[in-house]
Design an enzyme around this catalytic site. Structure first.
Site, mmCIF file in Angstrom:
data_model
loop_
_atom_site.group_PDB
_atom_site.id
_atom_site.type_symbol
_atom_site.label_atom_id
_atom_site.label_comp_id
_atom_site.label_asym_id
_atom_site.label_seq_id
_atom_site.Cartn_x
_atom_site.Cartn_y
_atom_site.Cartn_z
ATOM 1 N N GLN A 1 -47.981 51.284 63.399
ATOM 2 C CA GLN A 1 -48.530 50.252 64.280
ATOM 3 C C GLN A 1 -48.777 50.832 65.671
ATOM 4 O O GLN A 1 -47.817 51.115 66.397
ATOM 5 C CB GLN A 1 -47.529 49.092 64.376
ATOM 6 C CG GLN A 1 -47.996 47.952 65.242
ATOM 7 C CD GLN A 1 -46.869 46.962 65.548
ATOM 8 O OE1 GLN A 1 -45.703 47.322 65.477
ATOM 9 N NE2 GLN A 1 -47.224 45.747 65.879
ATOM 10 N N GLY A 2 -50.018 51.009 66.042
ATOM 11 C CA GLY A 2 -50.362 51.550 67.364
ATOM 12 C C GLY A 2 -50.782 50.430 68.299
ATOM 13 O O GLY A 2 -51.969 50.275 68.596
ATOM 14 N N SER B 1 -48.335 49.188 71.246
ATOM 15 C CA SER B 1 -47.772 49.384 72.592
ATOM 16 C C SER B 1 -48.309 50.643 73.256
ATOM 17 O O SER B 1 -48.583 51.645 72.600
ATOM 18 C CB SER B 1 -46.242 49.505 72.520
ATOM 19 O OG SER B 1 -45.703 48.402 71.869
ATOM 20 N N SER C 1 -43.639 53.411 65.375
ATOM 21 C CA SER C 1 -42.686 53.674 64.290
ATOM 22 C C SER C 1 -43.410 54.335 63.114
ATOM 23 O O SER C 1 -44.530 53.947 62.776
ATOM 24 C CB SER C 1 -42.049 52.367 63.803
ATOM 25 O OG SER C 1 -41.472 51.673 64.877
ATOM 26 N N GLU D 1 -45.126 39.476 61.648
ATOM 27 C CA GLU D 1 -43.980 40.291 62.062
ATOM 28 C C GLU D 1 -42.793 39.404 62.436
ATOM 29 O O GLU D 1 -41.672 39.629 62.025
ATOM 30 C CB GLU D 1 -44.371 41.172 63.249
ATOM 31 C CG GLU D 1 -43.241 42.080 63.705
ATOM 32 C CD GLU D 1 -43.680 43.098 64.754
ATOM 33 O OE1 GLU D 1 -44.400 42.707 65.681
ATOM 34 O OE2 GLU D 1 -43.295 44.265 64.630
HETATM 35 C C1 LIG Z 1 -37.147 50.021 67.556
HETATM 36 C C2 LIG Z 1 -38.493 49.752 68.135
HETATM 37 C C3 LIG Z 1 -39.617 49.954 67.353
HETATM 38 C C4 LIG Z 1 -40.869 49.715 67.877
HETATM 39 N N1 LIG Z 1 -41.949 49.990 67.088
HETATM 40 C C5 LIG Z 1 -43.191 49.803 67.594
HETATM 41 C C6 LIG Z 1 -44.333 50.160 66.817
HETATM 42 O O1 LIG Z 1 -44.221 50.609 65.672
HETATM 43 N N2 LIG Z 1 -45.533 49.994 67.363
HETATM 44 C C7 LIG Z 1 -45.727 49.489 68.625
HETATM 45 O O2 LIG Z 1 -46.858 49.339 69.027
HETATM 46 N N3 LIG Z 1 -44.658 49.174 69.415
HETATM 47 C C8 LIG Z 1 -43.405 49.329 68.918
HETATM 48 N N4 LIG Z 1 -42.311 49.032 69.702
HETATM 49 C C9 LIG Z 1 -42.526 48.623 71.099
HETATM 50 C C10 LIG Z 1 -42.196 47.190 71.433
HETATM 51 O O3 LIG Z 1 -43.153 46.310 70.905
HETATM 52 C C11 LIG Z 1 -42.097 47.095 72.961
HETATM 53 O O4 LIG Z 1 -41.009 47.903 73.354
HETATM 54 C C12 LIG Z 1 -41.886 45.686 73.435
HETATM 55 O O5 LIG Z 1 -43.038 44.917 73.220
HETATM 56 C C13 LIG Z 1 -41.520 45.640 74.947
HETATM 57 O O6 LIG Z 1 -42.445 46.352 75.695
HETATM 58 P P1 LIG Z 1 -41.949 47.463 76.758
HETATM 59 O O7 LIG Z 1 -40.973 48.358 76.064
HETATM 60 O O8 LIG Z 1 -43.166 48.078 77.350
HETATM 61 O O9 LIG Z 1 -41.140 46.652 77.856
HETATM 62 P P2 LIG Z 1 -41.771 45.852 79.085
HETATM 63 O O10 LIG Z 1 -42.892 44.994 78.610
HETATM 64 O O11 LIG Z 1 -42.054 46.804 80.189
HETATM 65 O O12 LIG Z 1 -40.575 44.905 79.482
HETATM 66 C C14 LIG Z 1 -39.494 45.325 80.324
HETATM 67 C C15 LIG Z 1 -38.587 44.117 80.566
HETATM 68 O O13 LIG Z 1 -39.301 43.100 81.292
HETATM 69 C C16 LIG Z 1 -39.258 41.857 80.594
HETATM 70 N N5 LIG Z 1 -40.521 41.135 80.740
HETATM 71 C C17 LIG Z 1 -41.764 41.663 80.630
HETATM 72 N N6 LIG Z 1 -42.682 40.686 80.789
HETATM 73 C C18 LIG Z 1 -42.024 39.525 80.982
HETATM 74 C C19 LIG Z 1 -42.421 38.165 81.194
HETATM 75 N N7 LIG Z 1 -43.702 37.805 81.214
HETATM 76 N N8 LIG Z 1 -41.438 37.221 81.336
HETATM 77 C C20 LIG Z 1 -40.125 37.570 81.287
HETATM 78 N N9 LIG Z 1 -39.685 38.844 81.112
HETATM 79 C C21 LIG Z 1 -40.620 39.815 80.951
HETATM 80 C C22 LIG Z 1 -39.038 42.238 79.142
HETATM 81 O O14 LIG Z 1 -38.445 41.190 78.393
HETATM 82 C C23 LIG Z 1 -38.112 43.459 79.266
HETATM 83 O O15 LIG Z 1 -36.778 43.032 79.437
HETATM 84 C C24 LIG Z 1 -41.022 49.248 69.214
HETATM 85 C C25 LIG Z 1 -39.906 49.033 70.003
HETATM 86 C C26 LIG Z 1 -38.642 49.283 69.484
HETATM 87 C C27 LIG Z 1 -37.460 49.062 70.356
#
Ligand SMILES: Cc1cc2nc3c(=O)[nH]c(=O)nc-3n(C[C@H](O)[C@H](O)[C@H](O)COP(=O)(O)OP(=O)(O)OC[C@H]3O[C@@H](n4cnc5c(N)ncnc54)[C@H](O)[C@@H]3O)c2cc1C
Length: 377
Positions: free
Chosen positions: A121-122, A124, A156, A239
């Site tokens: 899944q691409g 993020s 992932s 999902e």
């Molecule tokens: C084990 C694992 C597997 C994953 N696999 C994939 C994958 O296969 N493909 C893929 O594309 N992605 C994947 N991800 C990514 C995942 O979808 C993102 O990590 C997630 O959406 C959060 O984005 P970020 O890490 O950029 O955090 P950010 O968006 O930067 O968030 C940082 C913090 O700010 C808070 N925050 C942000 N916006 C708001 C808001 N509007 N209101 C309140 N709080 C807010 C968040 O809750 C968090 O605590 C994976 C993540 C994990 C941990």
């Protein structure tokens, strides 16, 4: 909502149980978490067995209730998890089944069902996680191809994937939700670099993916150009709505095992621990009922799970963390030994409140779309 099996569902459940009883003892040993080619072969091998036995299309071919029975029975029996098949079977597959053209369904669905191809899944990007619509990976049209440049993160299974469900920006001038398209990108296309990321549990579950002028045929776009955000919402509803439900059954099994371990090692004498396990038991039972409710809602509304999945995802991810914290309490100092059961699961449970949309984002969805509260700024 009717919680009792129909005669057909009862028969499906009985047949599945019998088949699992025969086939599970014949499976090869599980590969180590770091052996990705081994994990790919093991997970696809299990999918092939499901296919040969007629169970492969249960994730999107069957009714949501039959799917729930399948997840319940396979978890209860301790059958292998979808593993490397996660994105193909639980995201990309159901999305293509719901949104793809007949040609796209014919090209991509059978190899997923037969356990021949792995998807990743691409979505993020470094600056587009919770705010996914801020994604910047650019796809420029050139004849019959898109030429894609940018980077993805936390992808992932990227190391062993054949295909990537890729979100790209096809119209940089449009408002951010309206300029996105959903593409199926072959992972062997020139210009793709995969750099694995190691987690605190020690294995490389996901990767950074760099895209440098990668050519993806326009025919690989699912949905209309610039309509990718709507298609993405379908993917995410699968999902959050159904991808994790089998794990609730597994958590209930872990809870029983924890109680057994506590009885053996003397921790059961602690009334605080007993109360904690009892409360978790009630929690997972309630989550299972919530799952059934969500599933019957999906059945009523045409198969795509609704926003109830966010309530489930929010509560489940926290309950899972509490479960493994309780496991550490039962294990005592052995909770620091990575070779003990539950210890790696405890580390990975930390990711559950981030992956598939963080808890804060699920709360926003519940507040705005279920409770009807005004949008935050
Ligand atoms: C084990 C694992 C597997 C994953 N696999 C994939 C994958 O296969 N493909 C893929 O594309 N992605 C994947 N991800 C990514 C995942 O979808 C993102 O990590 C997630 O959406 C959060 O984005 P970020 O890490 O950029 O955090 P950010 O968006 O930067 O968030 C940082 C913090 O700010 C808070 N925050 C942000 N916006 C708001 C808001 N509007 N209101 C309140 N709080 C807010 C968040 O809750 C968090 O605590 C994976 C993540 C994990 C941990």
């Amino acid at each position: 909502m009717n919680l009792t099996d129909t005669p057909e569902e009862e028969e499906f459940r009985a047949r599945l149980r019998e088949w699992l009883g025969e086939v599970l003892p014949t499976l090869p040993p599980k590969p180590s978490p770091d052996d990705w080619p081994g994990r790919r072969a093991y997970d696809l091998g299990w999918q092939r067995r499901l296919y040969d036995a007629g169970y492969a299309d249960v994730h999107w071919g069957a009714s949501p209730t039959v799917r729930l029975i399948f997840l319940e029975e396979t978890e209860k029996a301790g059958a292998p998890y979808v593993g490397a098949g996660f994105v193909g079977l639980l995201h990309a597959g159901p999305t293509i089944a719901a949104e793809g053209t007949p040609e796209q369904r014919a090209r991509w669905l059978p190899p997923i069902l037969r356990g021949e191809e792995v998807w990743c899944q691409g979505f993020s990007e470094p600056d587009a996680g919770s705010d996914l619509a801020a994604l910047r990976t650019r796809a420029r049209r050139d004849g019959d191809d898109y030429v894609v440049s940018g980077s993805k993160i936390w992808t992932s299974h990227a190391e062993v994937a054949d295909w990537c469900e890729l979100l790209v920006r096809t119209d940089p001038q449009a408002p951010k939700h309206r300029g996105i398209s959903w593409l199926a990108m072959p992972m062997d296309a020139p210009g793709i670099t995969v750099r694995p990321l190691r987690t605190l549990a020690g294995s490389a579950e996901f990767a950074e993916v760099f895209l440098d002028e990668v050519r993806v045929p326009v025919a690989n776009r699912v949905g209309d150009e610039n309509d990718g955000w709507r298609v993405t919402m379908v993917t995410l509803s699968f999902e959050r709505g159904t991808a994790f439900v089998g794990e609730v059954v597994a958590c209930r099994r872990v809870l029983r095992e924890l109680a057994g371990e506590a009885r053996k090692n003397g921790r059961w004498d602690d009334p605080v621990l007993r109360r904690r396990l009892g409360r978790l038991n009630a929690e997972f039972r309630a989550l299972w009922r919530l799952t059934q409710w969500n599933v019957s809602e999906a059945e009523r509304t045409g198969g795509v799970p609704g926003v109830g999945g966010s309530v489930f995802k929010l509560r489940y991810s926290h309950a899972r963390q509490e479960l493994y914290d309780a496991a550490a309490d039962v294990l005592g100092p052995q909770a620091l030994d990575l070779d003990r059961p539950w210890v790696l699961d405890r580390l990975s449970s930390l990711s559950y409140t981030i992956a598939a949309g963080t808890s804060q984002i699920q709360r926003n969805i519940v507040a705005e779309r279920i409770l009807g509260l005004p949008k935050g700024r």
